[in-house]
Design an enzyme around this catalytic site. Sequence first.
Site, PDB file in Angstrom:
ATOM      1  N   SER A  92       6.879  -4.249  23.572  1.00  0.00           N
ATOM      2  CA  SER A  92       7.732  -5.281  24.178  1.00  0.00           C
ATOM      3  C   SER A  92       7.021  -5.880  25.382  1.00  0.00           C
ATOM      4  O   SER A  92       6.632  -5.148  26.292  1.00  0.00           O
ATOM      5  CB  SER A  92       9.047  -4.691  24.682  1.00  0.00           C
ATOM      6  OG  SER A  92       9.797  -4.152  23.634  1.00  0.00           O
ATOM      7  N   ARG A 116      13.683   0.570  32.453  1.00  0.00           N
ATOM      8  CA  ARG A 116      12.248   0.237  32.525  1.00  0.00           C
ATOM      9  C   ARG A 116      11.748   0.148  33.967  1.00  0.00           C
ATOM     10  O   ARG A 116      10.919  -0.701  34.301  1.00  0.00           O
ATOM     11  CB  ARG A 116      11.948  -1.086  31.808  1.00  0.00           C
ATOM     12  CG  ARG A 116      12.115  -1.050  30.311  1.00  0.00           C
ATOM     13  CD  ARG A 116      11.141  -0.056  29.663  1.00  0.00           C
ATOM     14  NE  ARG A 116      11.039  -0.276  28.251  1.00  0.00           N
ATOM     15  CZ  ARG A 116      11.878   0.233  27.348  1.00  0.00           C
ATOM     16  NH1 ARG A 116      12.864   1.020  27.729  1.00  0.00           N
ATOM     17  NH2 ARG A 116      11.706  -0.016  26.066  1.00  0.00           N
ATOM     18  N   GLU A 132       7.688  -6.921  31.040  1.00  0.00           N
ATOM     19  CA  GLU A 132       7.780  -5.474  31.059  1.00  0.00           C
ATOM     20  C   GLU A 132       6.381  -4.875  31.219  1.00  0.00           C
ATOM     21  O   GLU A 132       6.189  -3.843  31.858  1.00  0.00           O
ATOM     22  CB  GLU A 132       8.397  -4.990  29.735  1.00  0.00           C
ATOM     23  CG  GLU A 132       8.933  -3.588  29.812  1.00  0.00           C
ATOM     24  CD  GLU A 132       8.436  -2.712  28.699  1.00  0.00           C
ATOM     25  OE1 GLU A 132       7.846  -1.673  29.014  1.00  0.00           O
ATOM     26  OE2 GLU A 132       8.627  -3.067  27.525  1.00  0.00           O
TER      27      GLU A 132
END
Length: 362
Positions: free
Chosen positions: A259, A185, A357
Amino acid sequence: MAALTFYICYIGARPINRSWMQPQEHILLKDFTTFRIGGPARYFVAVKNTEELREAIQFAHSKQLPIFVLGGGSNVLISDKGFPGLVIKIEIKGIEYKEREGEDVEVIVGAGENWDDAVGHIVSRGLSGLENLSLIPGSVGAAPVQNIGAYGAEVKDTISWVEVFNTETYTLEQCSKEQCQFDYRDSIFKKPEGKKYVITRVGFKLSKKPNVNITYKDISNYISEHKVEDLSIQKIRDIVIEIRTKKLPNLKEYGTAGSFFKNPVVLKEQYDELVKKYSGLPGFTGASHGDVKIPAAWILDTLCNFKGYRDGDAGVYKNQALVLVNFGSATAEDISSLSEKMIACVKEKTSITLEKEVQIIF
Ligand code: EPU
């Protein structure tokens, strides 16, 4: 005087039927984010090619405005106060297929294409590599920024290069996969040194060979439960779409950015200590340097009981504890304070500090 100079350049340099649109003012950003949250952009412009992008950057520089580049708006939480500069929405389209050696095909996609439409198109051509990343919301240009990943695949595994517009030199450049510094990520585009780049196109290396990847538990369970025999890449795409539809909120029904936190990666010793305390704690090795990646959703669900939790219109999705939801009129502040509550619980139970995130624009 500056405005006059700008005007003269404009007349001299542009054809009469030029498509550059002057930015609009005070445009509500909630209409462009999947969270359905975000105040007004001082200026807002959608660009369809690199020439329009260049003009947009020039506009922002001439007014000394900060720039925020928006793709599909599916991984951002934007302040209710909005953004004080120029928001540039990338709408650069196009998919090009180029035969390469052997089974390989280079696929070049405009940053403004919708990610899942592009994946559907590519899979229907029988090219493999992206099918496990089906149904991820957002744009193609946003995919390398956070190196999107799901069901055992990460986009970095198929990217060969990323074309960027350098906002300092006004040139188009090609970043190799190595220059992109992909990680879980993460990429150069999230770091200060990468902030000068605006992604315009992405080059993928895909294969005519159907290299199916069924390592992820959810996919392998599905295959055995449903006794699936035909493992074409279209079938994998269909399976991923079915799993995601069951687990993740429908964007037509709920505001969400998927998320909200990254899964934490901890030292093996720290993981072993935690398992002594919480025997069911899952952990996945294979993260860098033999560290262990822990599903934050398990901690938030099992140890902190957040699944289905609600604070007014800000809440946690009933089927996935890593996913925050705007159930109607939640503000950025509401989502943010819920996320801080979640971070605090995880810290208290495990000493782990969860990282967000989602990109926070406050
Ligand atoms: N789990 C729970 N409770 C929950 C959800 C999950 O205990 O509410 C546990 C289960 O043990 C499960 C494990 O957590 O086996 C992992 O759950 P899941 O497979 O749903 O994956 P995740 O780690 O929570 C990641 C990505 C998702 C991606 C899925 C599937 C991150 C931050 N998220 O979630 O990506 O779809 O894997 O591959 O890595 C996104 O980035 O927006 C996103 C949705």
